[in-house]
Design a protein around this motif. Sequence first.
Motif, PDB file in Angstrom:
ATOM      1  N   MET A   1      -8.314  -1.965   5.056  1.00 17.50           N
ATOM      2  CA  MET A   1      -8.995  -3.241   5.272  1.00 17.50           C
ATOM      3  C   MET A   1      -9.194  -3.454   6.759  1.00 17.50           C
ATOM      4  N   GLN A   2     -10.412  -3.696   7.233  1.00 14.12           N
ATOM      5  CA  GLN A   2     -10.715  -3.795   8.647  1.00 14.12           C
ATOM      6  C   GLN A   2     -10.938  -5.266   9.023  1.00 14.12           C
ATOM      7  N   LEU A   3      -9.849  -5.932   9.386  1.00 10.86           N
ATOM      8  CA  LEU A   3      -9.952  -7.354   9.712  1.00 10.86           C
ATOM      9  C   LEU A   3     -10.600  -7.585  11.062  1.00 10.86           C
ATOM     10  N   ALA A   4     -10.661  -6.580  11.888  1.00  7.76           N
ATOM     11  CA  ALA A   4     -11.152  -6.784  13.247  1.00  7.76           C
ATOM     12  C   ALA A   4     -12.668  -6.765  13.347  1.00  7.76           C
ATOM     13  N   LYS A   5     -13.378  -6.495  12.273  1.00  5.70           N
ATOM     14  CA  LYS A   5     -14.835  -6.410  12.352  1.00  5.70           C
ATOM     15  C   LYS A   5     -15.419  -7.758  12.734  1.00  5.70           C
ATOM     16  N   PRO A   6     -16.202  -7.859  13.817  1.00 12.73           N
ATOM     17  CA  PRO A   6     -16.699  -9.156  14.274  1.00 12.73           C
ATOM     18  C   PRO A   6     -17.600  -9.803  13.235  1.00 12.73           C
ATOM     19  N   LEU A   7     -17.317 -11.071  12.949  1.00 12.32           N
ATOM     20  CA  LEU A   7     -18.156 -11.785  12.002  1.00 12.32           C
ATOM     21  C   LEU A   7     -19.547 -12.020  12.559  1.00 12.32           C
ATOM     22  N   SER A   8     -19.675 -12.020  13.873  1.00 14.06           N
ATOM     23  CA  SER A   8     -20.986 -12.273  14.471  1.00 14.06           C
ATOM     24  C   SER A   8     -21.977 -11.182  14.140  1.00 14.06           C
ATOM     25  N   THR A   9     -21.496 -10.027  13.695  1.00 12.48           N
ATOM     26  CA  THR A   9     -22.416  -8.941  13.361  1.00 12.48           C
ATOM     27  C   THR A   9     -22.913  -9.037  11.935  1.00 12.48           C
ATOM     28  N   LEU A  10     -22.396 -10.006  11.171  1.00 14.96           N
ATOM     29  CA  LEU A  10     -22.744 -10.116   9.764  1.00 14.96           C
ATOM     30  C   LEU A  10     -23.667 -11.287   9.528  1.00 14.96           C
ATOM     31  N   GLY A  11     -24.411 -11.249   8.429  1.00 17.85           N
ATOM     32  CA  GLY A  11     -25.212 -12.399   8.054  1.00 17.85           C
ATOM     33  C   GLY A  11     -24.331 -13.552   7.644  1.00 17.85           C
ATOM     34  N   TYR A 339      -6.437 -11.437  -7.617  1.00 17.50           N
ATOM     35  CA  TYR A 339      -5.957 -12.371  -6.608  1.00 17.50           C
ATOM     36  C   TYR A 339      -7.054 -12.574  -5.567  1.00 17.50           C
ATOM     37  N   PHE A 340      -7.217 -13.828  -5.128  1.00 17.79           N
ATOM     38  CA  PHE A 340      -8.284 -14.181  -4.188  1.00 17.79           C
ATOM     39  C   PHE A 340      -7.691 -14.892  -2.975  1.00 17.79           C
ATOM     40  N   GLN A 341      -8.275 -14.615  -1.813  1.00 23.85           N
ATOM     41  CA  GLN A 341      -7.824 -15.208  -0.560  1.00 23.85           C
ATOM     42  C   GLN A 341      -9.029 -15.274   0.384  1.00 23.85           C
ATOM     43  N   LEU A 342      -8.977 -16.149   1.393  1.00 26.05           N
ATOM     44  CA  LEU A 342     -10.037 -16.227   2.408  1.00 26.05           C
ATOM     45  C   LEU A 342      -9.466 -15.782   3.742  1.00 26.05           C
ATOM     46  N   TRP A 343     -10.176 -14.870   4.390  1.00 26.88           N
ATOM     47  CA  TRP A 343      -9.873 -14.522   5.774  1.00 26.88           C
ATOM     48  C   TRP A 343     -10.887 -15.233   6.655  1.00 26.88           C
ATOM     49  N   TYR A 344     -10.416 -15.878   7.734  1.00 36.89           N
ATOM     50  CA  TYR A 344     -11.330 -16.693   8.537  1.00 36.89           C
ATOM     51  C   TYR A 344     -10.952 -16.657  10.014  1.00 36.89           C
ATOM     52  N   ARG A 345     -11.932 -16.999  10.823  1.00 35.06           N
ATOM     53  CA  ARG A 345     -11.746 -17.057  12.266  1.00 35.06           C
ATOM     54  C   ARG A 345     -11.143 -18.392  12.685  1.00 35.06           C
ATOM     55  N   VAL A 351      -7.568 -19.060  22.494  1.00 34.23           N
ATOM     56  CA  VAL A 351      -7.555 -17.623  22.182  1.00 34.23           C
ATOM     57  C   VAL A 351      -8.130 -17.412  20.788  1.00 34.23           C
ATOM     58  N   ALA A 352      -9.143 -16.563  20.680  1.00 33.48           N
ATOM     59  CA  ALA A 352      -9.741 -16.255  19.383  1.00 33.48           C
ATOM     60  C   ALA A 352      -8.767 -15.463  18.539  1.00 33.48           C
ATOM     61  N   THR A 353      -8.642 -15.838  17.281  1.00 35.56           N
ATOM     62  CA  THR A 353      -7.729 -15.152  16.378  1.00 35.56           C
ATOM     63  C   THR A 353      -8.258 -15.278  14.960  1.00 35.56           C
ATOM     64  N   SER A 354      -7.467 -14.860  13.994  1.00 41.45           N
ATOM     65  CA  SER A 354      -7.851 -15.013  12.597  1.00 41.45           C
ATOM     66  C   SER A 354      -6.669 -15.577  11.824  1.00 41.45           C
ATOM     67  N   ASN A 355      -6.938 -16.007  10.606  1.00 40.81           N
ATOM     68  CA  ASN A 355      -5.896 -16.543   9.745  1.00 40.81           C
ATOM     69  C   ASN A 355      -6.316 -16.319   8.299  1.00 40.81           C
ATOM     70  N   PHE A 356      -5.406 -16.594   7.383  1.00 42.10           N
ATOM     71  CA  PHE A 356      -5.665 -16.454   5.958  1.00 42.10           C
ATOM     72  C   PHE A 356      -5.341 -17.761   5.240  1.00 42.10           C
ATOM     73  N   SER A 357      -6.119 -18.048   4.213  1.00 37.74           N
ATOM     74  CA  SER A 357      -5.818 -19.189   3.348  1.00 37.74           C
ATOM     75  C   SER A 357      -4.630 -18.857   2.447  1.00 37.74           C
ATOM     76  N   SER A 358      -4.236 -19.818   1.638  1.00 33.78           N
ATOM     77  CA  SER A 358      -3.336 -19.510   0.532  1.00 33.78           C
ATOM     78  C   SER A 358      -4.049 -18.551  -0.422  1.00 33.78           C
ATOM     79  N   ALA A 359      -3.323 -17.956  -1.327  1.00 26.80           N
ATOM     80  CA  ALA A 359      -3.903 -17.017  -2.298  1.00 26.80           C
ATOM     81  C   ALA A 359      -3.589 -17.482  -3.707  1.00 26.80           C
ATOM     82  N   ASP A 360      -4.549 -17.315  -4.595  1.00 26.73           N
ATOM     83  CA  ASP A 360      -4.375 -17.651  -6.009  1.00 26.73           C
ATOM     84  C   ASP A 360      -4.669 -16.422  -6.861  1.00 26.73           C
TER      85      ASP A 360
END
Length: 365
Positions: A1-11, A339-345, A351-360
């Motif tokens: 899983m590549q969490l570091a991929k910049p979201l700015s490069t995606l639609g 199982y579902f979760q959200l990864w977000y900026r 400092v720019a970082t990331s975090n995760f929601s709760s998971a269901d």
Amino acid sequence: MQLAKPLSTLGVLLFVSPALAQSPTVVGFDGGSDGGFIGNAVFEATGGNPDGNAHHAALIFFNELRTGGIGEPVNPNLIGDYSGFGSVTFEVDIKVDSLTDFIGNDIARPFGLKLIDRDITGPNGSSGVYVDLAVLSSFNQPNWTRVSVTIDDPTSAALPPGWIGFGDDDPTTFEPILPAGATFASVLASVDEVHLTGATPGFFFNDANFDMRIDNVTFIVTDPSLGTETCSGVANSTGAGADLSLSGSNVASANNLTVQVNSLPSNSLGYVIHSLGNAVVANPGGSEGNLCLAGASIGRFNSQVLDSGAAGAVSFSPDLTSLPAVGGPVSAVAGETRYFQLWYRDNVGGVATSNFSSADGITFQ
């Protein structure tokens, strides 16, 4: 899983949904509109977060902003029966430029949410429930600050922690209580008025010089939840952990599942991830949060990036017949648990970082 991929490069897929049960109502007072509210504030077109806001700038006993009073403006999206919702969240942005007593000393005052059912009448009049949202002061909210409360179960008869009832007085302590026979659930089943107020039931105040602003009054509701939470979200820059819930149908062939995430930072980008396994991996890739999925089955909806907008919430309906997977799209099938979760900026301390929601997790039929 590549969490570091910049979201700015995606639609970017903006969060848009026509249904109240899946969509926040945001009152931004843009253009100086009242948004269905009234009180001791002036509605201004500038100075908000951004643009319009409700500006309390006067010598008053307490700040008051309300909707639904008899003969007063009403925002119909906030009024009615809450019992059919899985959860109810109120969020509001506040900024205190100055709050002083009559001789200019800095003071602090409560700020809370009051829900009233006029059909429940006690010895003290219309009854309802109240919860503190913040302690107002120019030290606590010198900049725009979001405060919120979530009602996890609108059908609960008992008052959740921090909530109080009013409409009657306890004969021993003289503290405000709900009238006999009234419950938290009965009030929420027929909400006639919503107040954002400093008028805490059971307390009295001298007048004070208020200079404070309110913006982005947000009302978020979800359908009754499906599935089971497997881990909580770590606190983000809002001070709360992002909360994920599932609604719709657990029948795989119905292809009707919605992923709702609340308490996100404003204008945060992220995407949903899913898997057949669950675990807790702390701070993967330097993230602030915990990855709660496991196994080679982790898939990413990284072509469908979500924007939390001003409301700090997203909603997403995955196509259960085409779930992204390492070897190509797969379908959800009866008998399996996903199982579902959200990864977000996020941005913490600049400092720019990331975090995760709760998971269901949800077991499909």
